[in-house]
Scaffold this motif. Structure first.
Motif, PDB file in Angstrom:
ATOM      1  N   PHE A   1       0.837  -1.203   0.000  1.00 61.89           N
ATOM      2  CA  PHE A   1       0.000   0.000   0.000  1.00 61.89           C
ATOM      3  C   PHE A   1       0.867   1.247   0.000  1.00 61.89           C
ATOM      4  O   PHE A   1       0.604   2.201  -0.747  1.00 61.89           O
ATOM      5  N   GLU A   2       1.901   1.254   0.800  1.00 64.27           N
ATOM      6  CA  GLU A   2       2.762   2.430   0.878  1.00 64.27           C
ATOM      7  C   GLU A   2       3.538   2.627  -0.424  1.00 64.27           C
ATOM      8  O   GLU A   2       3.719   3.763  -0.882  1.00 64.27           O
ATOM      9  N   ILE A   3       3.994   1.530  -1.027  1.00 66.12           N
ATOM     10  CA  ILE A   3       4.659   1.639  -2.331  1.00 66.12           C
ATOM     11  C   ILE A   3       3.715   2.255  -3.353  1.00 66.12           C
ATOM     12  O   ILE A   3       4.083   3.163  -4.105  1.00 66.12           O
ATOM     13  N   ALA A   4       2.473   1.761  -3.373  1.00 68.48           N
ATOM     14  CA  ALA A   4       1.480   2.281  -4.320  1.00 68.48           C
ATOM     15  C   ALA A   4       1.198   3.755  -4.049  1.00 68.48           C
ATOM     16  O   ALA A   4       1.129   4.563  -4.993  1.00 68.48           O
ATOM     17  N   ARG A   5       1.032   4.109  -2.794  1.00 69.47           N
ATOM     18  CA  ARG A   5       0.739   5.503  -2.455  1.00 69.47           C
ATOM     19  C   ARG A   5       1.846   6.423  -2.953  1.00 69.47           C
ATOM     20  O   ARG A   5       1.576   7.478  -3.557  1.00 69.47           O
ATOM     21  N   GLN A   6       3.092   6.035  -2.712  1.00 66.61           N
ATOM     22  CA  GLN A   6       4.213   6.867  -3.124  1.00 66.61           C
ATOM     23  C   GLN A   6       4.301   6.975  -4.644  1.00 66.61           C
ATOM     24  O   GLN A   6       4.559   8.070  -5.186  1.00 66.61           O
ATOM     25  N   ARG A   7       4.089   5.867  -5.346  1.00 65.45           N
ATOM     26  CA  ARG A   7       4.183   5.899  -6.813  1.00 65.45           C
ATOM     27  C   ARG A   7       3.069   6.747  -7.422  1.00 65.45           C
ATOM     28  O   ARG A   7       3.299   7.524  -8.363  1.00 65.45           O
ATOM     29  N   ILE A   8       1.864   6.601  -6.902  1.00 66.16           N
ATOM     30  CA  ILE A   8       0.734   7.366  -7.445  1.00 66.16           C
ATOM     31  C   ILE A   8       0.887   8.849  -7.122  1.00 66.16           C
ATOM     32  O   ILE A   8       0.627   9.706  -7.969  1.00 66.16           O
ATOM     33  N   GLU A   9       1.355   9.149  -5.926  1.00 68.22           N
ATOM     34  CA  GLU A   9       1.581  10.548  -5.561  1.00 68.22           C
ATOM     35  C   GLU A   9       2.656  11.170  -6.445  1.00 68.22           C
ATOM     36  O   GLU A   9       2.529  12.326  -6.879  1.00 68.22           O
ATOM     37  N   ALA A  10       3.712  10.406  -6.739  1.00 73.98           N
ATOM     38  CA  ALA A  10       4.766  10.909  -7.622  1.00 73.98           C
ATOM     39  C   ALA A  10       4.225  11.165  -9.025  1.00 73.98           C
ATOM     40  O   ALA A  10       4.571  12.165  -9.661  1.00 73.98           O
ATOM     41  N   ALA A  11       3.353  10.271  -9.508  1.00 68.22           N
ATOM     42  CA  ALA A  11       2.751  10.465 -10.831  1.00 68.22           C
ATOM     43  C   ALA A  11       1.877  11.706 -10.852  1.00 68.22           C
ATOM     44  O   ALA A  11       1.879  12.471 -11.827  1.00 68.22           O
ATOM     45  N   GLN A  12       1.118  11.944  -9.767  1.00 64.38           N
ATOM     46  CA  GLN A  12       0.292  13.154  -9.679  1.00 64.38           C
ATOM     47  C   GLN A  12       1.151  14.413  -9.697  1.00 64.38           C
ATOM     48  O   GLN A  12       0.833  15.390 -10.385  1.00 64.38           O
ATOM     49  N   ASN A  13       2.252  14.383  -8.965  1.00 55.78           N
ATOM     50  CA  ASN A  13       3.138  15.548  -8.922  1.00 55.78           C
ATOM     51  C   ASN A  13       3.763  15.808 -10.289  1.00 55.78           C
ATOM     52  O   ASN A  13       3.924  16.975 -10.698  1.00 55.78           O
ATOM     53  N   GLU A  14       4.113  14.750 -10.997  1.00 52.21           N
ATOM     54  CA  GLU A  14       4.674  14.911 -12.345  1.00 52.21           C
ATOM     55  C   GLU A  14       3.665  15.547 -13.287  1.00 52.21           C
ATOM     56  O   GLU A  14       4.015  16.410 -14.106  1.00 52.21           O
ATOM     57  N   MET A  15       2.406  15.135 -13.171  1.00 50.68           N
ATOM     58  CA  MET A  15       1.362  15.705 -14.035  1.00 50.68           C
ATOM     59  C   MET A  15       1.164  17.184 -13.707  1.00 50.68           C
ATOM     60  O   MET A  15       0.943  17.997 -14.619  1.00 50.68           O
ATOM     61  N   ILE A  16       1.230  17.541 -12.436  1.00 48.49           N
ATOM     62  CA  ILE A  16       1.070  18.946 -12.042  1.00 48.49           C
ATOM     63  C   ILE A  16       2.226  19.779 -12.602  1.00 48.49           C
ATOM     64  O   ILE A  16       2.026  20.875 -13.135  1.00 48.49           O
ATOM     65  N   GLN A  17       3.443  19.249 -12.509  1.00 46.56           N
ATOM     66  CA  GLN A  17       4.604  19.967 -13.022  1.00 46.56           C
ATOM     67  C   GLN A  17       4.511  20.169 -14.529  1.00 46.56           C
ATOM     68  O   GLN A  17       4.820  21.245 -15.053  1.00 46.56           O
ATOM     69  N   GLU A  18       4.047  19.123 -15.240  1.00 43.63           N
ATOM     70  CA  GLU A  18       3.913  19.239 -16.689  1.00 43.63           C
ATOM     71  C   GLU A  18       2.866  20.292 -17.068  1.00 43.63           C
ATOM     72  O   GLU A  18       2.995  20.963 -18.088  1.00 43.63           O
ATOM     73  N   THR A  19       1.847  20.455 -16.228  1.00 41.57           N
ATOM     74  CA  THR A  19       0.803  21.442 -16.511  1.00 41.57           C
ATOM     75  C   THR A  19       1.365  22.856 -16.522  1.00 41.57           C
ATOM     76  O   THR A  19       0.914  23.713 -17.292  1.00 41.57           O
ATOM     77  N   PHE A  20       2.388  23.096 -15.692  1.00 42.44           N
ATOM     78  CA  PHE A  20       2.921  24.444 -15.559  1.00 42.44           C
ATOM     79  C   PHE A  20       4.185  24.674 -16.394  1.00 42.44           C
ATOM     80  O   PHE A  20       4.792  25.734 -16.306  1.00 42.44           O
ATOM     81  N   ILE A  21       4.567  23.673 -17.192  1.00 37.90           N
ATOM     82  CA  ILE A  21       5.740  23.852 -18.062  1.00 37.90           C
ATOM     83  C   ILE A  21       5.324  24.580 -19.348  1.00 37.90           C
ATOM     84  O   ILE A  21       4.335  24.240 -19.953  1.00 37.90           O
TER      85      ILE A  21
END
Length: 207
Positions: A187-207
């Motif tokens: 569960f913790e591995i999944a949480r970290q991976r999904i959170e990282a993917a969300q952060n990457e999408m947010i960063q791409e939105t502002f590039i």
């Protein structure tokens, strides 16, 4: 039961048989999951689970079960008359063991409602680091499967979330995701991976 989530993702730590019962009828568009195969690959992989399927039918019109080719003998009888099709995917840079040697394809059994017309076959490659899990699905595979069988904005439930690859694929392709995992470590591995993917999408939105 531990629930964590933000925006279009909700993650539950606990037994899917208990958590699914708390979710309302028809609350997701598609169930996409990779249940234990019952091949003793890990301490939790001793039986092929079936009880979850009844609630999955209540929650979604379409159910997609990722399966090794040898496990089709369990998966197709489970869905019975709900069976629609098998989506085959060829691994271009890897192989797995099969009862007669080596295999380089994955099967996804589609049950319930029919997806939009399209190919029943695609190809994928294994690339990048694989998560710490006995049987992780490649991200390229899950992205292509999700895009093939769902539409932008759909809500996807994975009651056997594992290391969260389906959730990452949903975030990257504009789908909403509900994940359930009983093992605290995965569960913790999944949480970290999904959170990282969300952060990457947010960063791409502002590039």
């Amino acid at each position: 039961m531990d629930r964590r989530g933000q925006s279009d993702v909700a993650l539950y730590r606990g037994d899917c048989l208990e958590i699914m019962k708390t979710l309302p009828d028809g609350c997701v568009d598609v169930v996409v999951t990779d249940p234990p195969y019952g091949i003793n690959k890990a301490e939790w992989d001793v039986t092929f689970p079936t009880e979850w399927y009844r609630d999955a039918k209540r929650l979604a019109a379409m159910i997609v079960i990722c399966s090794g080719s040898a496990q089709l003998r369990h998966t197709i009888p489970l869905v019975g008359k709900d069976f629609v099709e098998v989506i085959a995917a060829r691994n271009l840079n890897g192989m797995t063991f099969s009862p007669i040697g080596f295999g380089n394809w994955l099967a996804a059994v589609v049950a319930g409602s029919k997806p939009r017309p399209g190919q029943t076959f695609f190809e994928f490659v294994v690339k990048g680091d694989m998560p710490n899990h006995p049987s992780p699905k490649p991200l390229d595979y899950m992205r292509k499967l999700v895009v093939r069988l769902t539409t932008d904005g759909d809500t996807i439930l994975d009651p056997f979330m594992g290391s969260g690859t389906t959730g990452v694929a949903c975030v990257q392709t504009g789908r909403k995701f509900i994940g359930i995992e009983i093992d605290p470590g995965y569960f913790e591995i999944a949480r970290q991976r999904i959170e990282a993917a969300q952060n990457e999408m947010i960063q791409e939105t502002f590039i």
